[in-house]
Design an enzyme around this catalytic site. Structure first.
Site, PDB file in Angstrom:
ATOM      1  N   CYS A 122       7.895  11.338  -1.186  1.00 30.22           N
ATOM      2  CA  CYS A 122       7.213  12.007  -2.059  1.00 30.22           C
ATOM      3  C   CYS A 122       7.352  13.683  -2.055  1.00 30.22           C
ATOM      4  CB  CYS A 122       5.634  11.868  -2.032  1.00 30.22           C
ATOM      5  SG  CYS A 122       4.813  12.164  -3.527  1.00 30.22           S
ATOM      6  N   CYS A 219      -1.212   6.787  -0.913  1.00 25.64           N
ATOM      7  CA  CYS A 219      -2.084   6.671  -1.825  1.00 25.64           C
ATOM      8  C   CYS A 219      -1.998   5.354  -2.670  1.00 25.64           C
ATOM      9  CB  CYS A 219      -1.783   7.976  -2.935  1.00 25.64           C
ATOM     10  SG  CYS A 219      -0.085   7.962  -3.428  1.00 25.64           S
TER      11      CYS A 219
END
Length: 387
Positions: A122, A219
């Protein structure tokens, strides 16, 4: 233009020869205390601060998801902090990019018998590539984040990535893929602080997130249930197979190798052995989970692909480094050989639990020299071939 308070000319605290008021800074605001304090400190110093928050996955699900970054509540919290600070704030929908560049690879990596680290991907793709481009489009001189790492400029003018002062919060392992160009554009205002000091600043500023817990989960993986995510992204990926020992003897069966990780001891589904067994290797081609005694976990050499190198040149006869090969374990001394974007790492002492898909990060003291993705392991046990 009116000069910022405390500015007497010369180089400002972010390294630019101009007043803070003339220096636009984009702050990546996740909604947590770290990035919120980062924005508050820069605003206090008089910088032209713009906050950006990324929506990375389905907002309807995210609203009910606590303990992670970039979720619905976090977007709300980031917006509230920006309003309190009086800075512009934008929410960018990066959901499709995040799914394509991070979630899909996460699922494929597990299916290949690897143990991925999606937070690094990410940072490598969505945050430190796409978001940096957006910051430049907004006319920012730099982008600041709440990571606990330091950016130090050497005498040669080259930016260096250095561990954060707070060893318990240091995030340099997760930022190894930061390129030299990105390092020149990034700033890490919290790198010289510990978490207690950050919380104190949050209280001083009266931020609504001052007592907000740190994010824990990946997440998009609620409560650590990564198998559920893989089944959703890759229906039918869970194929049954055999559990075998290091000599090839069949000890039982499994429902899918994605349910196992290197070093796992509990929940293997086999028993009655004289000594505890651990997962020492995953073979996706044969659909096998190979188990063995603890000593069979030991790795003596590692192959690393896609190396991002931000240090000086490496001699042909190798370079002594400290290699961190798991985020939760201390670094170990090793000899590094580097060629054509690949690294061969020979460990001074065999290390347990090294898994393909994880990162190997190379240090010289506190400085990050680079890192890459483990794709080969050479076992210290002669019964196990390279994987």
């Amino acid at each position: 233009m009116e000069q910022s308070a405390g500015y007497a000319g010369g180089i400002n605290s972010l390294g630019f020869d101009r007043a803070p008021a003339d220096t636009r800074v984009v702050v990546a605001m996740s909604g947590g205390v770290d990035s919120s304090v980062t924005a508050a400190l820069l605003k206090e110093q008089g910088y032209d601060v713009v906050g950006i928050t990324l929506q990375l996955y389905d907002h309807g699900v995210a609203v009910q998801k606590k303990g992670s970054c970039c979720a619905g509540q976090d977007i709300h919290d980031a917006r509230r902090v920006a309003e309190a600070l009086g800075i512009p704030h934008y929410v960018l929908d990066y959901e499709s990019r995040f799914k394509n560049q991070v979630m899909e690879e996460f699922a494929d990596s597990y299916i290949k018998g690897e143990t991925p680290i999606p937070c690094v991907r990410c940072n490598q793709t969505v945050k430190f590539k796409d978001l940096l481009d957006t910051a430049r489009d907004l006319g920012a001189a730099c982008m600041a984040t709440g990571h606990y790492v330091q950016r130090v400029v050497g005498k040669d003018g080259k930016s260096r990535l250095v561990r954060g002062i707070d060893s318990g919060k240091d995030q340099s392992y997760f930022l190894f893929a930061t390129t030299q160009e990105q390092m020149d554009f990034l700033r890490f205002p919290l790198g010289h602080m510990d978490k207690t000091e950050t919380r104190e600043h949050a209280e001083r500023f009266g931020l609504s997130v001052a007592d907000k817990p740190d994010s824990q989960d990946i997440c998009f993986v609620p409560e650590g249930r990564y198998v559920d995510v893989i089944e959703r992204l890759r229906p039918g990926a869970l194929e049954p197979g055999e559990i075998v020992d290091v000599d090839g003897n069949v000890l039982g069966t499994h429902e899918g190798i994605v349910k196992y990780t290197i070093g796992q001891r509990r929940g293997l589904g086999v028993g009655g052995t004289a000594e505890p067994l651990y997962v020492v290797k995953l073979d996706p081609t044969k659909k096998q989970v190979i188990v063995g005694p603890r000593e069979a976990l030991l790795t003596r050499a590692i192959g690393v692909k896609d190396v991002n190198w931000i240090g000086e040149s490496v001699p042909e006869n190798g370079l002594n480094v400290v290699a961190k090969i798991r985020s939760t374990r201390p670094g170990v001394p090793a000899r590094l050989f580097l060629e054509d974007g690949r690294a061969h790492l020979v460990l001074d002492v065999p290390e347990a639990g090294v898994a393909p898909g994880q990162a190997a990060v190379f240090y010289d003291g506190d400085r990050v020299l680079g890192g890459g993705w483990i794709d080969q392991t050479e076992s210290a046990d002669p019964r196990l071939s390279a994987a």
